[in-house]
Design a protein around this motif. Structure first.
Motif, PDB file in Angstrom:
ATOM      1  N   ILE B   6      31.428  38.790  46.243  1.00  0.00           N
ATOM      2  CA  ILE B   6      30.705  39.276  45.162  1.00  0.00           C
ATOM      3  C   ILE B   6      29.428  39.948  45.353  1.00  0.00           C
ATOM      4  O   ILE B   6      29.237  40.952  44.715  1.00  0.00           O
ATOM      5  CB  ILE B   6      30.603  38.013  44.176  1.00  0.00           C
ATOM      6  CG1 ILE B   6      30.452  38.860  42.358  1.00  0.00           C
ATOM      7  CG2 ILE B   6      29.646  37.369  44.387  1.00  0.00           C
ATOM      8  CD1 ILE B   6      30.833  37.674  41.436  1.00  0.00           C
ATOM      9  N   GLN B   7      28.984  39.542  46.393  1.00  0.00           N
ATOM     10  CA  GLN B   7      27.795  40.223  46.724  1.00  0.00           C
ATOM     11  C   GLN B   7      27.922  41.603  47.283  1.00  0.00           C
ATOM     12  O   GLN B   7      27.213  42.689  46.863  1.00  0.00           O
ATOM     13  CB  GLN B   7      26.985  39.440  47.672  1.00  0.00           C
ATOM     14  CG  GLN B   7      25.570  40.380  47.999  1.00  0.00           C
ATOM     15  CD  GLN B   7      24.681  39.226  48.657  1.00  0.00           C
ATOM     16  OE1 GLN B   7      24.837  38.147  48.850  1.00  0.00           O
ATOM     17  NE2 GLN B   7      23.416  39.634  49.133  1.00  0.00           N
ATOM     18  N   LEU B  13      28.718  48.354  43.239  1.00  0.00           N
ATOM     19  CA  LEU B  13      29.245  48.921  41.682  1.00  0.00           C
ATOM     20  C   LEU B  13      27.617  48.986  41.213  1.00  0.00           C
ATOM     21  O   LEU B  13      27.754  49.299  40.161  1.00  0.00           O
ATOM     22  CB  LEU B  13      29.894  47.858  41.344  1.00  0.00           C
ATOM     23  CG  LEU B  13      31.348  47.901  41.950  1.00  0.00           C
ATOM     24  CD1 LEU B  13      32.433  46.848  41.325  1.00  0.00           C
ATOM     25  CD2 LEU B  13      32.047  49.445  41.685  1.00  0.00           C
ATOM     26  N   SER B  14      26.446  48.384  41.663  1.00  0.00           N
ATOM     27  CA  SER B  14      25.330  48.665  41.007  1.00  0.00           C
ATOM     28  C   SER B  14      25.039  49.835  41.634  1.00  0.00           C
ATOM     29  O   SER B  14      24.237  50.935  40.933  1.00  0.00           O
ATOM     30  CB  SER B  14      24.597  47.516  41.182  1.00  0.00           C
ATOM     31  OG  SER B  14      24.136  47.452  42.331  1.00  0.00           O
ATOM     32  N   ASN B  67      34.641  51.476  40.821  1.00  0.00           N
ATOM     33  CA  ASN B  67      34.266  52.856  41.204  1.00  0.00           C
ATOM     34  C   ASN B  67      35.276  53.650  41.624  1.00  0.00           C
ATOM     35  O   ASN B  67      35.304  54.738  42.124  1.00  0.00           O
ATOM     36  CB  ASN B  67      33.208  53.110  42.400  1.00  0.00           C
ATOM     37  CG  ASN B  67      33.687  52.351  43.350  1.00  0.00           C
ATOM     38  OD1 ASN B  67      34.394  51.606  43.617  1.00  0.00           O
ATOM     39  ND2 ASN B  67      32.770  52.700  44.723  1.00  0.00           N
ATOM     40  N   TYR B  68      36.663  53.164  41.722  1.00  0.00           N
ATOM     41  CA  TYR B  68      37.760  54.079  41.689  1.00  0.00           C
ATOM     42  C   TYR B  68      37.736  55.024  40.680  1.00  0.00           C
ATOM     43  O   TYR B  68      37.552  54.632  39.411  1.00  0.00           O
ATOM     44  CB  TYR B  68      39.156  53.321  41.579  1.00  0.00           C
ATOM     45  CG  TYR B  68      39.491  52.288  42.856  1.00  0.00           C
ATOM     46  CD1 TYR B  68      39.910  52.708  43.919  1.00  0.00           C
ATOM     47  CD2 TYR B  68      39.109  50.730  42.687  1.00  0.00           C
ATOM     48  CE1 TYR B  68      40.116  52.104  45.310  1.00  0.00           C
ATOM     49  CE2 TYR B  68      39.368  50.134  43.897  1.00  0.00           C
ATOM     50  CZ  TYR B  68      39.770  50.454  45.011  1.00  0.00           C
ATOM     51  OH  TYR B  68      40.277  49.885  46.029  1.00  0.00           O
ATOM     52  N   CYS B  69      38.083  56.009  40.633  1.00  0.00           N
ATOM     53  CA  CYS B  69      38.384  57.037  39.739  1.00  0.00           C
ATOM     54  C   CYS B  69      39.147  58.108  39.995  1.00  0.00           C
ATOM     55  O   CYS B  69      39.431  58.557  41.051  1.00  0.00           O
ATOM     56  CB  CYS B  69      36.927  57.655  39.595  1.00  0.00           C
ATOM     57  SG  CYS B  69      36.761  58.587  37.796  1.00  0.00           S
ATOM     58  N   ARG B  88      36.397  46.742  42.599  1.00  0.00           N
ATOM     59  CA  ARG B  88      36.517  46.240  41.355  1.00  0.00           C
ATOM     60  C   ARG B  88      36.155  45.124  40.809  1.00  0.00           C
ATOM     61  O   ARG B  88      36.607  44.194  41.686  1.00  0.00           O
ATOM     62  CB  ARG B  88      37.964  46.834  41.051  1.00  0.00           C
ATOM     63  CG  ARG B  88      38.485  46.464  39.504  1.00  0.00           C
ATOM     64  CD  ARG B  88      39.697  46.671  39.193  1.00  0.00           C
ATOM     65  NE  ARG B  88      39.861  46.500  37.746  1.00  0.00           N
ATOM     66  CZ  ARG B  88      41.061  46.440  37.445  1.00  0.00           C
ATOM     67  NH1 ARG B  88      42.220  47.031  37.791  1.00  0.00           N
ATOM     68  NH2 ARG B  88      41.363  46.017  35.993  1.00  0.00           N
ATOM     69  N   PHE B  89      35.532  44.842  39.995  1.00  0.00           N
ATOM     70  CA  PHE B  89      35.105  43.738  39.540  1.00  0.00           C
ATOM     71  C   PHE B  89      36.350  43.003  38.583  1.00  0.00           C
ATOM     72  O   PHE B  89      36.887  43.681  37.976  1.00  0.00           O
ATOM     73  CB  PHE B  89      34.112  43.451  38.554  1.00  0.00           C
ATOM     74  CG  PHE B  89      32.666  43.630  39.316  1.00  0.00           C
ATOM     75  CD1 PHE B  89      32.313  42.530  40.274  1.00  0.00           C
ATOM     76  CD2 PHE B  89      31.650  44.541  38.990  1.00  0.00           C
ATOM     77  CE1 PHE B  89      31.021  42.494  40.775  1.00  0.00           C
ATOM     78  CE2 PHE B  89      30.342  44.330  39.558  1.00  0.00           C
ATOM     79  CZ  PHE B  89      30.112  43.448  40.604  1.00  0.00           C
ATOM     80  N   THR B  90      36.526  41.611  38.655  1.00  0.00           N
ATOM     81  CA  THR B  90      37.440  41.140  37.849  1.00  0.00           C
ATOM     82  C   THR B  90      36.633  40.811  36.663  1.00  0.00           C
ATOM     83  O   THR B  90      35.407  40.726  36.346  1.00  0.00           O
ATOM     84  CB  THR B  90      37.908  39.669  38.223  1.00  0.00           C
ATOM     85  OG1 THR B  90      36.885  38.838  38.470  1.00  0.00           O
ATOM     86  CG2 THR B  90      38.626  39.915  39.556  1.00  0.00           C
ATOM     87  N   VAL B  91      37.338  40.539  35.515  1.00  0.00           N
ATOM     88  CA  VAL B  91      36.742  40.246  34.238  1.00  0.00           C
ATOM     89  C   VAL B  91      35.893  38.898  34.198  1.00  0.00           C
ATOM     90  O   VAL B  91      34.673  39.074  33.900  1.00  0.00           O
ATOM     91  CB  VAL B  91      37.887  39.996  33.168  1.00  0.00           C
ATOM     92  CG1 VAL B  91      37.260  39.469  31.863  1.00  0.00           C
ATOM     93  CG2 VAL B  91      38.706  40.960  32.650  1.00  0.00           C
TER      94      VAL B  91
END
Lengths: 478, 409
Positions: B6-7, B13-14, B67-69, B88-91
């Protein structure tokens, strides 16, 4: 000589009591102070409070922060204002007065201290004795603001237990009960595993190409840094910023990622003139027209508008209603006659026995023309050239719908349909011919009714408008 | 590749989210959790919990969901053709990060944006689900959701019911630049979506026949952002576009973001240093238009090529170019003219209007009230003060311009 001494906690009610008793006493005859700081030597007992003491509304708000002031100067200043207010009621509105200015300055400093405590206090999770999670924080405020800030944290962290420790006071919130104790404490050594994640976030949200260290320090002075976990990253971030930016600039553009070259091309937008038109020389149908009109650049009005507003209604409608142009709300909604004038039209049409759902409604001009006045968009009458440019679309709509009767509402519609817009009020109620020979019923635009200031005239004109619309069934039957 | 922690994801993603200028947490409805059943509160003006060394406030956890686009916008580090690492983060990860950061008083809430994956609707729905899950868990802090323009109206409505603020970036000052640098984005579609948000908000604000409001829809309104310096648009175009946006869609804020170098850049855009001063002047001009009753034509003139003066702020620039309107008598002038005096903000003007009823004011009084007397003195008369020759001095402008500092390298 009076020498009131105020307690570390419960300061505000204690000051209020003393200040009421001393309201009539000259500030020079009072020595204010904190209970714990400086003892009083020659103190007279305080007099009884007067019963008829009043203060202006703005007074408590200005004075409350002053009572957290660390040196005790705030007490004296607050009292001086109270004392002077008895003779000079308008005192507080005079920012040029030196007492008021000083009070405002100190109050501002205290409010900033309170705000920074709300902002820069950091909780760390600690072992919880009960089912609620527990957190603790250490903070070093400049002033004695623990009481003033406690409620913010109660309202914000209602579902957890917490303790805020400052060098002088410990604030405890457990199972919904708040407790403050004045006791000396030392800065604890503690950590929270989340601090590493938070520092990761802090370091990555920073944009090295925009280094502005002074701006940061103006808002987050160095004195707070030692209790902010993320501040440990600051020196390295500053030191590496310029190099990071240069590296990005020197690295230059890169080759597109290989997978991006393999991705399917996006479908081309629909061609402006689809070649599936039912009849090359006949009139295109309404859906085709609606699609084509979206790209219209026949006049400059398309640029500032949100979108084109095309007509709507059944293709087989026997009546076509033509207004002037979309307004603010139509421009946003993308549909004709949904703003105030449209709503009035719906009302009057219903009263006249006309169902809007049976009519095709459109405008002479399809884009909203306006001037920007501050935050508002003010409607502007379209110029002849713009009406003429849009006439092509109106002609296409007439051919596609082929109505038995056209209703021209207002001079612009009348001009667009008949080629002549002058003398509307003389021509209203009459039936004229469009350029291609269709009958046109002439009437006013509903926004004309909305603009009439006199309610009587408005009622009269609305009734006349209703009578015009009520003739439609007869004209259709004829 | 090893599974990302997650780190790792947070770092990536930040980093990808920092080009969004907005971090505001102000102006939403008042909420609290003193009843003990939830977490969080909102305050009128928002709180900045930290400041980064770029001088910008950190109020919200500002991240991308992914940040996939599928889009390929030249100015963006996340464009499809960029080689950056993707994540990608999960919910649950976003919900966990937001609430854990919030409990430690690091943030006011969440600002969630995202690259576009699969389809606009799919992306928007995933983002809305995150916000809905936060709210369902009792989170009462601030939520700002980036809206995908092409998403369906139902999803925008759901977003507005859980978010405090919605935003849709217009990206660039002109439609032509959007078409050339962000080929998959449709400027008309973006404006339509902003219109949709405005209309939905107005619908929700209307009271029903029982006098009750339906629900709060995006109580902190909507905002947008445009990149400055990536195309050739001049300041007149940028400000004209901004004031149209304010007027048409009731925006709370238009943010200007100086185009800054990105890693893994595209060949289309040169990586110059970001035009930070220009960005700053645009914000100042924006303020003059919204709160000081200036007209666009007064601030950016054709003489100056439609550009703001970088050396002095736009109000001072106007005052210098219109010296015949000065000096202004602080004890007599009406509000509109006091607002045009360099060094006087709206607050100071209100204080002057109130205080001068008690007696004539001198420069020292105004200094005590918080006015910037140094900037104002050449343009005002006050008790015991007249600028006399200062206003006509040829070097008046030069007195306000800071000498340029030499670069250190």
């Amino acid at each position: 000589m009076y020498a009131p001494r105020l307690p570390r906690l419960g300061t505000e009610p204690a000051w209020r009591d003393a200040a009421r008793r001393l309201a009539a006493v000259r500030p020079a005859d009072i020595d204010w102070g904190w209970e714990d700081a400086d003892a009083a030597f020659f103190a007279d007992p305080l007099p009884e409070a007067p019963t008829d003491l009043t203060v202006p509304k703005a007074f408590p708000g200005l004075v409350r922060p002053l009572l957290s002031e660390r040196s005790g100067r705030g007490f004296a200043l607050a009292h001086a204002l109270l004392h002077r207010l008895q003779a000079q009621r308008g005192l507080l509105s005079s920012r040029a007065d030196s007492d008021v200015a000083e009070a405002q300055r100190i109050a501002k400093e205290i409010r900033r201290d309170i705000h920074k405590m709300h902002a820069f206090l950091r909780f760390r999770e600690v072992d919880a004795p009960g089912p609620r999670r527990a957190f603790a924080a250490w903070f070093e405020p400049d002033h004695r603001i623990e009481e003033a800030t406690a409620d913010f944290f109660v309202n914000r962290f209602g579902d957890m237990d917490w303790r805020i420790v400052t060098p002088e006071v410990t604030v405890t919130y457990r199972d919904g009960a708040l407790d403050l104790v004045a006791t000396d404490s030392l800065r604890p050594e503690a950590e929270d595993p989340l601090e590493q994640l938070w520092t990761t976030y802090y370091s990555n949200i920073f944009n090295p190409a925009r280094l502005k260290v002074d701006a940061m320090r103006a808002e987050m002075p160095k004195k707070y840094w030692r209790n902010l976990p993320e501040a440990r990253a600051i020196p390295d971030l500053i030191a590496g910023a310029r190099a990071a930016t240069l590296k990005m600039q020197q690295a230059g553009p890169t080759q597109p990622a290989p997978q991006s070259l393999r991705r399917p091309a996006r479908p081309e937008p629909e061609p402006a003139m689809p070649d599936t038109s039912p009849d090359l020389f006949g009139a295109p149908d309404l859906p085709t027209l609606a699609r084509e009109v979206e790209g219209c650049t026949r006049c400059p009005l398309h640029a500032p508008a949100t979108q084109v507003v095309f007509g709507e209604g059944p293709a087989a409608a026997r009546v076509m209603i033509v207004g002037e142009q979309p307004g603010d709300r139509e421009d946003i909604a993308g549909r004709p006659f949904v703003g105030p004038a449209g709503q009035l039209f719906d009302e009057v049409a219903q009263a006249a026995g006309l169902d809007r759902g049976d009519c095709y409604v459109t405008n002479a001009v399809k884009h909203f023309k306006f001037v920007q006045k501050g935050k508002r968009r003010i409607h502007q009458k379209p110029a002849t050239s713009e009406v003429n440019a849009c006439n092509w679309w109106l002609g296409q709509e007439l051919r596609a719908v082929d109505p038995a009767l056209v209703v021209a509402m207002g001079a612009t519609a009348l001009h667009a349909l008949t080629g002549k817009g002058a003398g509307l009020l003389k021509r209203r109620g009459g039936v004229e011919r469009t350029k291609d020979g269709r009958p046109v019923l002439v009437t006013v635009h509903p926004s004309y009714l909305l603009r009439l200031p006199d309610p009587e005239a408005r009622a009269r004109e609305t009734e006349a408008f209703r009578r015009d619309l009520a003739r439609i069934p007869d004209l259709l039957a004829a | 590749m090893a599974k990302m922690t997650i780190q790792d994801k947070l770092a990536l993603l930040s980093d990808a989210a920092k080009y969004d200028a907005s971090c505001a947490s102000s102006g939403t409805s008042k909420r609290g959790s003193r009843d003990g059943t939830g977490l969080g509160s909102t305050t009128g003006s928002g709180i900045c919990h930290a400041y980064a060394p770029d001088g910008r406030c950190i109020s919200l956890l500002k991240i991308l969901m992914t940040n996939y686009c599928v889009y390929d916008c030249a100015y963006c580090v996340n464009r499809a053709s960029s080689n950056v690492l993707r994540a990608r983060f999960t919910v649950d990860e976003v919900v966990w990060l937001t609430t854990e950061f919030y409990r430690r008083n690091y943030i006011e809430g969440l600002f969630l944006s995202s690259g576009i994956i699969k389809s606009s609707d799919y992306t928007m729905e995933e983002m809305v689900r995150i916000a809905e899950k936060l709210r369902a868990g009792g989170f009462r802090g601030y939520v700002h959701l980036k809206t995908i323009p092409e998403a369906s109206p139902e999803l925008i409505e759901r977003a507005g019911l859980v978010a405090d603020r919605l935003s849709i970036n217009v990206e660039l000052p002109t439609d032509a630049s959007v078409r050339s640098l962000a080929p998959e984005k449709d400027p008309v579609g973006i404006r339509k979506a902003m219109g949709k948000v405005r209309l939905t908000k107005e619908d929700y604000a209307e009271r029903s026949f029982t006098g009750r409001r339906r629900a709060k829809f995006a109580p902190a309104g909507q905002s947008t952002q445009m990149i400055v310096g990536a195309d050739a648009a001049d300041d007149a175009t940028i400000l004209g576009n901004a004031s149209r946006l304010y007027g048409a869609y009731g925006l709370k804020r238009v943010y200007y973001s100086a185009f800054s170098p990105i890693p893994d850049s595209s060949a289309v855009l040169p990586l110059i240093d970001p035009p930070l001063m220009r960005e700053h002047r645009l914000y100042q001009a924006d303020w003059l238009l919204r709160f000081y009753d200036f007209e666009l034509g007064e601030i950016v003139t054709r003489d100056a090529g439609g550009m703001l003066d970088l050396d002095v702020d736009p109000k001072l620039a106007w005052a210098l170019a219109n010296r015949d309107r000065f000096p202004v008598d602080v004890n007599r002038a009406e509000k509109a003219m006091l607002l045009r005096v360099p060094g006087f903000g709206t607050k100071i003007v209100d204080r002057i209007l109130k205080a001068r009823r008690q007696g004539a004011l001198g420069l020292e009084d105004i200094r005590r009230m918080g006015g910037r007397v140094k900037a104002a003195r050449a343009f005002v008369t006050a008790k015991g003060h007249h600028p006399s020759g200062a206003l006509d001095a040829a070097d008046l402008r030069a007195r306000f311009v800071k000498p340029k500092q030499m670069e250190l390298f």
